[in-house]
Design a protein around this motif. Structure first.
Motif, PDB file in Angstrom:
ATOM      1  N   LYS A 265      -3.275   8.081   0.493  1.00  0.00           N
ATOM      2  CA  LYS A 265      -4.407   7.568  -0.280  1.00  0.00           C
ATOM      3  C   LYS A 265      -5.742   7.948   0.351  1.00  0.00           C
ATOM      4  CE  LYS A 265      -4.532   2.982   0.339  1.00  0.00           C
ATOM      5  NZ  LYS A 265      -4.218   1.623  -0.032  1.00  0.00           N
ATOM      6  N   SER A 266      -5.746   9.100   0.982  1.00  0.00           N
ATOM      7  CA  SER A 266      -6.979   9.562   1.604  1.00  0.00           C
ATOM      8  C   SER A 266      -8.021   9.839   0.529  1.00  0.00           C
ATOM      9  CB  SER A 266      -6.686  10.815   2.406  1.00  0.00           C
ATOM     10  OG  SER A 266      -7.884  11.289   2.923  1.00  0.00           O
TER      11      SER A 266
ATOM     12  N   VAL B 171      -3.540  -1.616   8.088  1.00  0.00           N
ATOM     13  CA  VAL B 171      -3.957  -1.307   6.721  1.00  0.00           C
ATOM     14  C   VAL B 171      -4.005   0.210   6.569  1.00  0.00           C
ATOM     15  CG1 VAL B 171      -5.744  -1.668   4.980  1.00  0.00           C
ATOM     16  CG2 VAL B 171      -5.424  -3.372   6.757  1.00  0.00           C
TER      17      VAL B 171
ATOM     18  N   ALA C  57      -5.302   1.812   4.191  1.00  0.00           N
ATOM     19  CA  ALA C  57      -6.616   2.215   3.674  1.00  0.00           C
ATOM     20  C   ALA C  57      -7.597   2.523   4.809  1.00  0.00           C
ATOM     21  CB  ALA C  57      -7.180   1.120   2.773  1.00  0.00           C
TER      22      ALA C  57
ATOM     23  N   ASP D 254       0.146   1.977  -5.843  1.00  0.00           N
ATOM     24  CA  ASP D 254      -1.199   2.189  -5.302  1.00  0.00           C
ATOM     25  C   ASP D 254      -1.394   3.692  -5.167  1.00  0.00           C
ATOM     26  OD1 ASP D 254      -3.273   2.632  -3.540  1.00  0.00           O
ATOM     27  OD2 ASP D 254      -2.420   1.496  -1.885  1.00  0.00           O
TER      28      ASP D 254
ATOM     29  N   LEU E  85     -13.829   1.043   1.754  1.00  0.00           N
ATOM     30  CA  LEU E  85     -12.902   1.799   2.603  1.00  0.00           C
ATOM     31  C   LEU E  85     -11.632   0.973   2.811  1.00  0.00           C
ATOM     32  CD1 LEU E  85     -14.035   3.874   5.630  1.00  0.00           C
ATOM     33  CD2 LEU E  85     -12.043   2.443   5.873  1.00  0.00           C
ATOM     34  N   ALA E  86     -11.805  -0.294   3.119  1.00  0.00           N
ATOM     35  CA  ALA E  86     -10.658  -1.202   3.222  1.00  0.00           C
ATOM     36  C   ALA E  86     -11.148  -2.558   2.741  1.00  0.00           C
ATOM     37  CB  ALA E  86     -10.140  -1.281   4.647  1.00  0.00           C
TER      38      ALA E  86
ATOM     39  N   ASN F 170      -4.742  -4.284  -4.815  1.00  0.00           N
ATOM     40  CA  ASN F 170      -3.344  -4.606  -4.499  1.00  0.00           C
ATOM     41  C   ASN F 170      -3.203  -6.102  -4.275  1.00  0.00           C
ATOM     42  OD1 ASN F 170      -4.257  -2.048  -3.568  1.00  0.00           O
ATOM     43  ND2 ASN F 170      -2.296  -1.676  -2.591  1.00  0.00           N
TER      44      ASN F 170
ATOM     45  N   GLY G 228      -4.362   5.093  -4.290  1.00  0.00           N
ATOM     46  CA  GLY G 228      -5.544   5.391  -3.477  1.00  0.00           C
ATOM     47  C   GLY G 228      -6.556   4.273  -3.532  1.00  0.00           C
ATOM     48  N   SER G 229      -6.087   3.049  -3.290  1.00  0.00           N
ATOM     49  CA  SER G 229      -6.998   1.915  -3.433  1.00  0.00           C
ATOM     50  C   SER G 229      -7.511   1.469  -2.073  1.00  0.00           C
ATOM     51  CB  SER G 229      -6.290   0.745  -4.098  1.00  0.00           C
ATOM     52  OG  SER G 229      -5.613  -0.009  -3.129  1.00  0.00           O
ATOM     53  N   CYS G 230      -8.490   0.561  -2.114  1.00  0.00           N
ATOM     54  CA  CYS G 230      -9.034   0.025  -0.869  1.00  0.00           C
ATOM     55  C   CYS G 230      -8.229  -1.178  -0.410  1.00  0.00           C
ATOM     56  CB  CYS G 230     -10.498  -0.353  -1.042  1.00  0.00           C
ATOM     57  SG  CYS G 230     -10.739  -1.813  -2.048  1.00  0.00           S
TER      58      CYS G 230
ATOM     59  N   GLU H  68       0.841  -1.199   0.000  1.00  0.00           N
ATOM     60  CA  GLU H  68       0.000   0.000   0.000  1.00  0.00           C
ATOM     61  C   GLU H  68       0.877   1.250   0.000  1.00  0.00           C
ATOM     62  OE1 GLU H  68      -3.923   0.078   2.259  1.00  0.00           O
ATOM     63  OE2 GLU H  68      -2.520  -0.946   3.551  1.00  0.00           O
TER      64      GLU H  68
ATOM     65  N   THR I   7      -5.257  10.119  -5.791  1.00  0.00           N
ATOM     66  CA  THR I   7      -5.418  11.170  -4.790  1.00  0.00           C
ATOM     67  C   THR I   7      -4.387  12.266  -5.060  1.00  0.00           C
ATOM     68  OG1 THR I   7      -3.825  10.161  -3.314  1.00  0.00           O
ATOM     69  CG2 THR I   7      -6.092   9.474  -3.033  1.00  0.00           C
TER      70      THR I   7
END
Lengths: 440, 243
Positions: free
Chosen positions: A120-121, A434, A436, B120, A143-144, B128, B122-124, A97, B165
């Protein structure tokens, strides 16, 4: 030779009352949720958050970084001969991430590590205001993605409590099935990641294969590998009728055998166990002080699990095992997760065995905390997840959330003090953090 | 006492035979991995009911669709082809079969091997993990000459997941510039193609091709690993559609 290092900050100002850990502070300071681990109780403090709570929130949520990024744990200033800060991220293949870690070191030992989020907001929470419940839930489950079932379950529970509606029993059971399946997946995935970091190539490949089988299982039951849409009205068709449940139970029995065989082999590997034993230890006092949740907390000897402490249906009707370890290191966290895989498989067996008969009376939602405002609280794979939902008419007015990652980033940062950088991946994966979840 | 070797032998060969053999359903391709297609004329209920505006009277924009399944009640079924990657977002706007993207084999000159770098923006986290799943024994992308690399300097392909983002604009541009030519960019999932469920939200870009030139767009939320594998093979001129 170790340089002279001086800590010039004062992390102690973040202290909370011993054994009374902050679990949730709403972003607007409207209320705080405390867990008292000694009394196994939790309670809400309405109104503005108390001094210590708002101070903590302001100190690490407020940032101190330029631009849209923010620190996810307090930073203690360290200075001394030869020390320097290097940023690891926001793009690095070691952490799939986007997020950054500011590491203060003199070359080998980590003196201070600060996770920095916000890359990644997606500004999900403000975007929910004014949305219908169904549209908002589509964003909440994204969201995640790897913990979507627990996020949707907590969000729906909060919204249903705010609206005061009753929920069909079979829906509650379906939510529990989705959550437990995802818990098993996430725990096995973390085992695979830790094995990968420890260069246990065969073990890592076999655990990744088992994780893939668990995703395929979700795909067969819910039509989607990450259960997106599975818990929402109008979602993909589910396979949880009689034959679907029997086939799922049979499949889970095989996965359980595979898992046990795999874990036995890992336990035989001294290099693997040696690598994670004593890595990134979190003493019980620190876990409680920082408000740790989930397997991180249970690995420090604190027997807290929302499924037992704030139970909702169907967990009120099931036997929920509560694995606890004492050492607080990466091995203890992994041991808790391994036992939780077994516990979740047992819960799934009970759920599938005792599925509610059609026509069973709907279950009333939890009473609202205020008119039009509900709390939903579930035990996600990495711990206590809280949603605070306010509704106006049939639309969402505002949403607040405290995720397990919010709670555990500072615990990870504190555990990394004094570690060597090669511990980083074992440590990080053992917490199940995480980005995210905090970059929402 | 069992050993890793015994255990692996006991489990047998897990690896998919894709692309030599079509992907299996529902294991490799679960229900929602296929995009929705109308079973008859598209009515206003379907158009109005789609939460991301993917359905219009003329068809479905697969690049916007997030597979929520709400349209199933209004005369749709998940039936779009498995191999759907297109060379432009417009090529994903279709109600029938997506055409094989022409000229997508832009890296065919690299022969049998591709090195892939994941970013990545801005992924959930689901995309990934689907990309990383290509390394697990079920897909084992290395058998097809596809490898993950830790540095953009060693990469041929930039795989991008997430809705761009503000904070990731500069990092993704720099990663793109660091990749030596010839290179290709693949946008994975609805987020970098159209913004997905976050489309139009302030502070977010709705499409990755506003930032870097994109060679292939892979629809899905998230796409299944096999669909990502297909996109990489298509770049190398070895996809099922190129056979």
């Amino acid at each position: 030779m170790s340089p002279v290092v001086r800590r010039v900050g004062a992390a102690d100002r973040f202290d909370l009352t011993p054994d009374r850990a902050l679990a949730y502070a709403a972003p607007d300071g409207a209320f705080a949720l405390y867990n008292d681990y000694t009394e196994n109780a939790s309670w809400l403090v309405p109104g503005a958050a108390s001094g210590s709570v708002s101070e903590i929130a302001a100190n690490w949520l407020g940032g101190g970084d330029d631009g849209p990024t923010r620190r996810l744990a307090p930073r203690e200033a360290v200075e001394g001969y030869g020390t320097f800060t290097f940023p690891y991220g926001p793009i690095s293949m070691g952490v799939p991430e986007s997020g950054r870690f500011d590491v203060v070191t003199y070359g080998e030992r980590v003196l201070e590590l600060t996770p920095v989020g916000g890359y990644k907001s997606r500004r999900i929470l403000p975007s929910l205001a004014g949305a219908t419940l169904a549209d908002a839930a589509l964003r909440v489950e994204r969201l995640a993605g790897n913990v979507s079932a627990s996020h949707v379950a907590a969000f729906l529970a909060a919204a249903e409590s705010a609206e005061g509606v009753a929920v069909p029993t079979s829906e509650l059971w379906t939510r529990a099935v989705a959550q437990e399946l995802q818990r098993v997946y996430n725990h096995v995935h973390l085992l695979a990641r830790i094995a990968e970091a420890a260069n246990q190539n065969v073990g890592a490949a076999q655990s990744h294969a088992l994780a893939e089988e668990l995703l395929r299982l979700q795909g067969r039951v819910f039509g989607h590998r990450w259960s997106f849409g599975a818990l929402l009205p109008g979602g993909p068709p589910r396979r949880l009728d009689g034959p679907g449940r029997r086939s799922l139970a049979e499949d889970l029995r095989r996965r359980r055998e595979e898992f046990e065989e795999l874990w036995e082999l890992f336990l035989d590997s001294r290099t693997f166990i040696d690598r994670i034993q004593g890595t990134c230890p979190v003493p019980r006092e620190a876990a409680v002080r920082w408000g740790a949740v989930g397997p991180t907390l249970r690995a420090c000897g604190v027997p807290w699990d929302d499924r037992l402490r704030v139970p909702v249906a169907p967990y009120t009707d099931l036997f929920v095992p509560l694995p606890v370890e004492r050492d607080g290191d990466a091995l203890a966290r992994l041991l808790v997760r391994v036992q939780e895989v077994r516990a979740s498989l047992l819960l799934l067996e009970q759920l599938l065995d005792r599925w509610p008969a059609p026509g069973e009376a709907p279950q009333p939602a939890a009473p609202p905390v205020d008119p039009g405002r509900g709390l939903g609280r579930v035990e996600g794979p990495s711990g206590d997840l809280v949603y605070d939902v306010r509704v106006a008419g049939s639309r969402i007015a505002a949403v607040g959330v405290r995720t397990p990652s919010d709670a555990n980033w500072p615990v990870f940062a504190s555990g990394m003090r004094g570690a060597v950088f090669t511990d980083f991946h074992f440590a990080l994966e053992s917490f199940g953090l995480v980005f995210a979840e905090t970059d929402r | 006492m069992p050993s890793w070797i015994q255990q692996a032998a006991h489990r047998g060969i897990l690896t998919s035979r894709y692309p030599r053999v079509a992907a299996s359903e529902p294991d490799e391709i679960p229900l929602t991995a296929r995009g929705p297609l109308p079973t008859g004329p598209i009515g206003p209920a379907a158009v109005d009911g789609c939460p991301v505006g993917a359905i219009s009277p003329s068809g479905v924009d697969q690049g916007r669709c997030v597979r929520c399944a709400r349209c199933l009640a209004t005369g749709f079924r998940f039936g779009a082809p498995i191999e759907m990657a297109g060379t432009s977002p417009a090529s994903l706007r279709t109600s029938t079969v997506a055409p094989a993207p022409s000229g997508a084999g832009s890296l065919a000159e690299l022969g049998r091997s591709l090195h892939v770098f994941l970013v990545d923006v801005g992924s959930c986290n689901a995309c990934n993990l689907e990309v990383l799943a290509l390394a697990n024994p079920f897909y084992d992308a290395s058998r097809l000459g596809i490898f993950f690399t830790n540095s953009p300097r060693h990469a041929d392909v930039l795989l991008v997941v997430g809705v761009p983002t503000a904070a990731m604009i500069e990092p993704v541009r720099r990663a793109y510039e660091a990749i030596p030519a010839p290179k290709a960019v693949v946008a994975i999932g609805a987020c970098p193609i159209s913004g997905g469920v976050f489309r139009g939200q302030p502070g977010l870009r709705s499409s990755l091709d506003e930032l870097v030139p994109v060679d292939l767009f892979v629809p899905g939320c998230p796409p299944a690993p096999t669909q990502i594998l297909d996109a990489l093979l298509t770049l190398a001129g070895r996809g099922r559609r190129e056979r």
